[in-house]
Design a protein around this motif. Structure first.
Motif, short mmCIF file in Angstrom:
data_model
loop_
_atom_site.label_atom_id
_atom_site.label_comp_id
_atom_site.label_asym_id
_atom_site.label_seq_id
_atom_site.Cartn_x
_atom_site.Cartn_y
_atom_site.Cartn_z
N VAL A 191 26.04 21.09 0.75
CA VAL A 191 26.66 20.55 -0.46
C VAL A 191 25.51 20.13 -1.39
O VAL A 191 25.04 18.99 -1.37
N GLY A 230 23.56 19.02 -4.65
CA GLY A 230 23.86 18.16 -5.78
C GLY A 230 24.36 16.78 -5.43
O GLY A 230 24.69 16.00 -6.34
N ASP A 264 35.58 24.15 -4.82
CA ASP A 264 34.95 24.01 -6.13
C ASP A 264 34.48 22.57 -6.31
O ASP A 264 34.54 21.75 -5.38
N ASP A 265 34.03 22.25 -7.50
CA ASP A 265 33.50 20.91 -7.79
C ASP A 265 34.51 19.82 -7.42
O ASP A 265 34.19 18.86 -6.71
N ASP A 266 35.76 19.96 -7.86
CA ASP A 266 36.77 18.94 -7.60
C ASP A 266 37.07 18.81 -6.10
O ASP A 266 37.20 17.69 -5.58
N LEU A 296 35.14 19.56 -3.59
CA LEU A 296 34.01 18.98 -2.89
C LEU A 296 33.92 17.48 -3.15
O LEU A 296 33.56 16.70 -2.25
N ARG A 297 34.25 17.05 -4.36
CA ARG A 297 34.26 15.61 -4.62
C ARG A 297 35.31 14.92 -3.75
O ARG A 297 35.12 13.79 -3.30
N CYS A 310 26.92 14.16 -11.14
CA CYS A 310 26.74 15.07 -10.01
C CYS A 310 27.83 16.15 -10.03
O CYS A 310 28.99 15.90 -10.36
N HIS A 311 27.41 17.35 -9.71
CA HIS A 311 28.33 18.50 -9.67
C HIS A 311 28.08 19.26 -8.37
O HIS A 311 27.28 20.20 -8.33
N PRO A 312 28.72 18.83 -7.29
CA PRO A 312 28.45 19.45 -5.99
C PRO A 312 28.90 20.90 -5.94
O PRO A 312 29.90 21.29 -6.56
N ARG A 313 28.16 21.69 -5.19
CA ARG A 313 28.56 23.08 -4.95
C ARG A 313 28.05 23.50 -3.59
O ARG A 313 27.04 22.99 -3.09
#
Length: 254
Positions: free
Chosen positions: A165, A167, A200-202, A204-205, A233-236
């Motif tokens: 993960v 970011g 996606d970003d959401d 993963l958050r 932060c924008h996790p990927r």
């Protein structure tokens, strides 16, 4: 000499000498600020005899060469984790004895945990969307041996299907000193019933926030939660091997 077969089983008796050996190995393979008290894991083992409906399904898995499962000195590795209903699988800790390195012990334990977590999910009529775990990346100025060990860990994560993960620095409590600084950890996710493309970003958050809420009891607004999921932060998900080359210095990879 590489053993012909590695056997895995679940610890069901906290007083068993091999379980006690796992406790010693646990303290040898994890830094004090990263690990919970071993007695908590012993209690989880004792609780396996009478699990409560809807509770976490906790497992202490042990591994040894075939024929040495009853020998405390033959214990090659351990893994401790849970299936968390409504969330997913969480692999808390994994360690391998120094003499058993490069024998495939870590891979075997991951595979066994995936199997038992999937069975737990099935038993309560749920899917297993993912398994998540944490690992402590060395500080940028850590000695080369620490970075070599990190590289070996990341190679294992790559072999067992884990994705990094990128970011996010997950801020966890300091278990050695409750007033000490939080411990920044890297997160890895193994997609199971949910495809990797869906994270996606959401999503993963949600995984990261859920880990704070379900495991560490941190809510939005709490310092560790907010320090992890910062507004920028924008996790990927990226290949785990990319974490081997990343040395974080104030958020910049060098």
């Amino acid at each position: 000499m590489r053993p012909e077969k590695i056997v895995c089983w679940e610890a069901m008796d906290a007083t068993d000498p091999v379980t006690r050996a796992a406790g010693r190995l646990y303290e040898q393979t994890l830094a004090a600020d990263e690990r919970i008290p071993w007695v908590w894991i012993e209690r989880a083992v004792e609780g396996r005899a009478a699990p409560k409906p809807g509770s976490w399904s906790k497992h202490l898995l042990l591994a040894a060469p075939e024929g040495r499962a009853a020998d405390p000195d033959g214990l090659a590795g351990y893994a401790y984790g849970s299936f968390i209903p409504g969330y997913g699988g969480y692999l808390c800790y994994l360690g391998v004895a120094e003499w058993a390195r490069r024998l495939g012990i870590g891979t075997r334990l991951y595979e066994e945990f995936y199997r038992v977590a999937a069975a737990d999910a099935w038993s309560v009529g749920e899917s297993l969307p993912f398994v998540v775990w944490e690992s402590h990346r060395p500080e940028p100025d850590a000695p080369p041996a620490a970075w070599d060990l990190w590289t070996a860990r990341v190679r294992l994560f790559d072999r067992v299907g884990g994705l990094w993960v990128e970011g996010v620095d997950f801020l966890s409590p300091n278990f050695r000193d409750e007033d000490g600084p939080p411990v920044p950890l890297q997160l890895f996710v193994k997609p199971m019933d949910t495809p990797a493309a869906a994270f996606d970003d959401d999503r993963l958050r949600q995984v990261v926030g859920g880990l704070h809420e379900r495991v560490y009891h941190d809510e939005p607004g709490d310092p560790l939660y907010e320090g992890t999921l910062t507004p920028g932060c924008h996790p990927r998900l990226v290949p785990a091997r990319l974490a081997a080359a990343a040395r974080a210095d104030r958020g910049v990879l060098v």
